[in-house]
Enzyme design. Sequence first.
Site, PDB file in Angstrom:
ATOM      1  N   TYR A 141       8.086 112.839  87.102  1.00 55.42           N
ATOM      2  CA  TYR A 141       7.620 113.821  86.110  1.00 55.42           C
ATOM      3  C   TYR A 141       7.508 115.223  86.704  1.00 55.42           C
ATOM      4  O   TYR A 141       7.750 116.206  86.029  1.00 55.42           O
ATOM      5  CB  TYR A 141       6.235 113.423  85.583  1.00 55.42           C
ATOM      6  CG  TYR A 141       6.251 112.561  84.361  1.00 55.42           C
ATOM      7  CD1 TYR A 141       6.851 111.311  84.387  1.00 55.42           C
ATOM      8  CD2 TYR A 141       5.650 112.988  83.183  1.00 55.42           C
ATOM      9  CE1 TYR A 141       6.855 110.507  83.273  1.00 55.42           C
ATOM     10  CE2 TYR A 141       5.645 112.187  82.059  1.00 55.42           C
ATOM     11  CZ  TYR A 141       6.244 110.947  82.105  1.00 55.42           C
ATOM     12  OH  TYR A 141       6.244 110.160  81.002  1.00 55.42           O
ATOM     13  N   ASP A 247       2.873 101.910  76.771  1.00 55.07           N
ATOM     14  CA  ASP A 247       3.243 101.801  75.354  1.00 55.07           C
ATOM     15  C   ASP A 247       3.481 100.333  74.999  1.00 55.07           C
ATOM     16  O   ASP A 247       3.116  99.874  73.919  1.00 55.07           O
ATOM     17  CB  ASP A 247       4.518 102.611  75.044  1.00 55.07           C
ATOM     18  CG  ASP A 247       4.199 104.030  74.577  1.00 55.07           C
ATOM     19  OD1 ASP A 247       3.095 104.522  74.881  1.00 55.07           O
ATOM     20  OD2 ASP A 247       5.059 104.642  73.898  1.00 55.07           O
TER      21      ASP A 247
HETATM   22  C1  IPM Z   1       1.855 109.872  77.347  1.00 51.54           C
HETATM   23  C2  IPM Z   1       2.942 110.680  76.674  1.00 51.54           C
HETATM   24  C3  IPM Z   1       3.248 111.887  77.545  1.00 51.54           C
HETATM   25  C4  IPM Z   1       3.762 111.346  78.864  1.00 51.54           C
HETATM   26  C5  IPM Z   1       4.223 112.891  76.923  1.00 51.54           C
HETATM   27  C6  IPM Z   1       3.711 113.419  75.599  1.00 51.54           C
HETATM   28  C7  IPM Z   1       4.538 114.026  77.854  1.00 51.54           C
HETATM   29  O1  IPM Z   1       4.059 109.902  76.448  1.00 51.54           O
HETATM   30  O2  IPM Z   1       0.740 110.406  77.505  1.00 51.54           O
HETATM   31  O3  IPM Z   1       2.102 108.720  77.692  1.00 51.54           O
HETATM   32  O4  IPM Z   1       4.961 111.051  78.994  1.00 51.54           O
HETATM   33  O5  IPM Z   1       2.960 111.225  79.796  1.00 51.54           O
HETATM   34 MG    MG Z   2       3.811 107.853  76.948  1.00 51.07          MG
END
Ligand code: IPM
Ligand code: MG
Length: 353
Positions: A141, A247
């Site tokens: 990231y 997720d």
């Molecule tokens: C999360 C989201 C974020 C991430 C995005 C919105 C940048 O998906 O908080 O998991 O990838 O960390």
């Molecule tokens: Mg996410």
Amino acid sequence: MKALIAVLPGDGIGPEVVAEASRCLEAIAAKFGHAFELRQAAVGAAAMDAHGDPLPPATLALARQSDAVLFGAIGDPRYSDPSLKVRPEQAILSLRRELGLFANLRPAVSHPATFHASPLRPELLAGVDLLVVRELTGGIYFGEKRLEGDRASDLCEYSVAEIERIVRLAAGVARGRRGRLTSVDKANVLETSRLWRRTTTRLLAEEFPDVNLEHAYIDATTMHVLRRPADFDVIVTENMFGDILTDEVAMLPGSLGLCPSASVGEGRRGLYEPIHGSAPDIAGRGIANPYGTILSAALLLRHSLELAAEASALERAVATAIEGGALTADLVRPGQPGVTTREAGDAVLRNLS
Ligand code: IPM
Ligand code: MG
């Protein structure tokens, strides 16, 4: 106690769910005799519209000055083109980085009252109570990004110190739970994962001999969390794997709308947000599920304000509201009407007193 809480509602359903969590925090303050000052600021697409910046300096300054940040959601279809230079999502990434919030805690607990809302069979869901600890300010990231002609690259980098601090935090949490830690990597392919695995093994042996450590590959883990979710206690992993895995794990409680998260660093300050997004398709209709945000407020009480009894009272009130049938549209059985966001908030408040 006195506390300053920065409230950043953001976009889409953010303001609706944050309004309910704010009411709950005010009710907790009244019931337990605290003075919470909830101060709002703009973030995300809402801040781009008002100030031309997804994270205006005044919002960052408020976040730094506060004891904790309650965050809604960001993202707007008008700014969804990933090639845009300025995007709402940059605000949350900058906040994490600027506030030094290197650990993201995402619990997933199943409730019998919402087993039907999960895509998994009920017999797999009984007893699910796991916590993913995701590294939040390193890895792919935040590594160098390049685009040259027809090639692009994103650098994934981790130092021993970055691995140690997140694993130490996760192992400490595991010690206070069922004492099991699963470290997830891709050590058969990635150098960063090999460093992660070596560092984790050494740190656990040195500092947490009482915590039961297992290593697992990310690909296999995405399968095991569906086949035998109740076997997991604490999972620790790097930023990108954690993004994907959380997720998936959010499907266990039945809805993204039920899942809270805490992002924490070295001090007590943290940022608390539901793990769902801004859900523009249902925004403004008053039907969004506020429980994930209310449970995030409970984590705020526990981690940043060290108010454990208040946090548990709020969590119990949410559980009682859900068991009592205050189910929003994402939680009801097909064809059943759901309660509104406000009615769900009311049900929690009723169970608080
Ligand atoms: C999360 C989201 C974020 C991430 C995005 C919105 C940048 O998906 O908080 O998991 O990838 O960390
Ligand atoms: Mg996410």
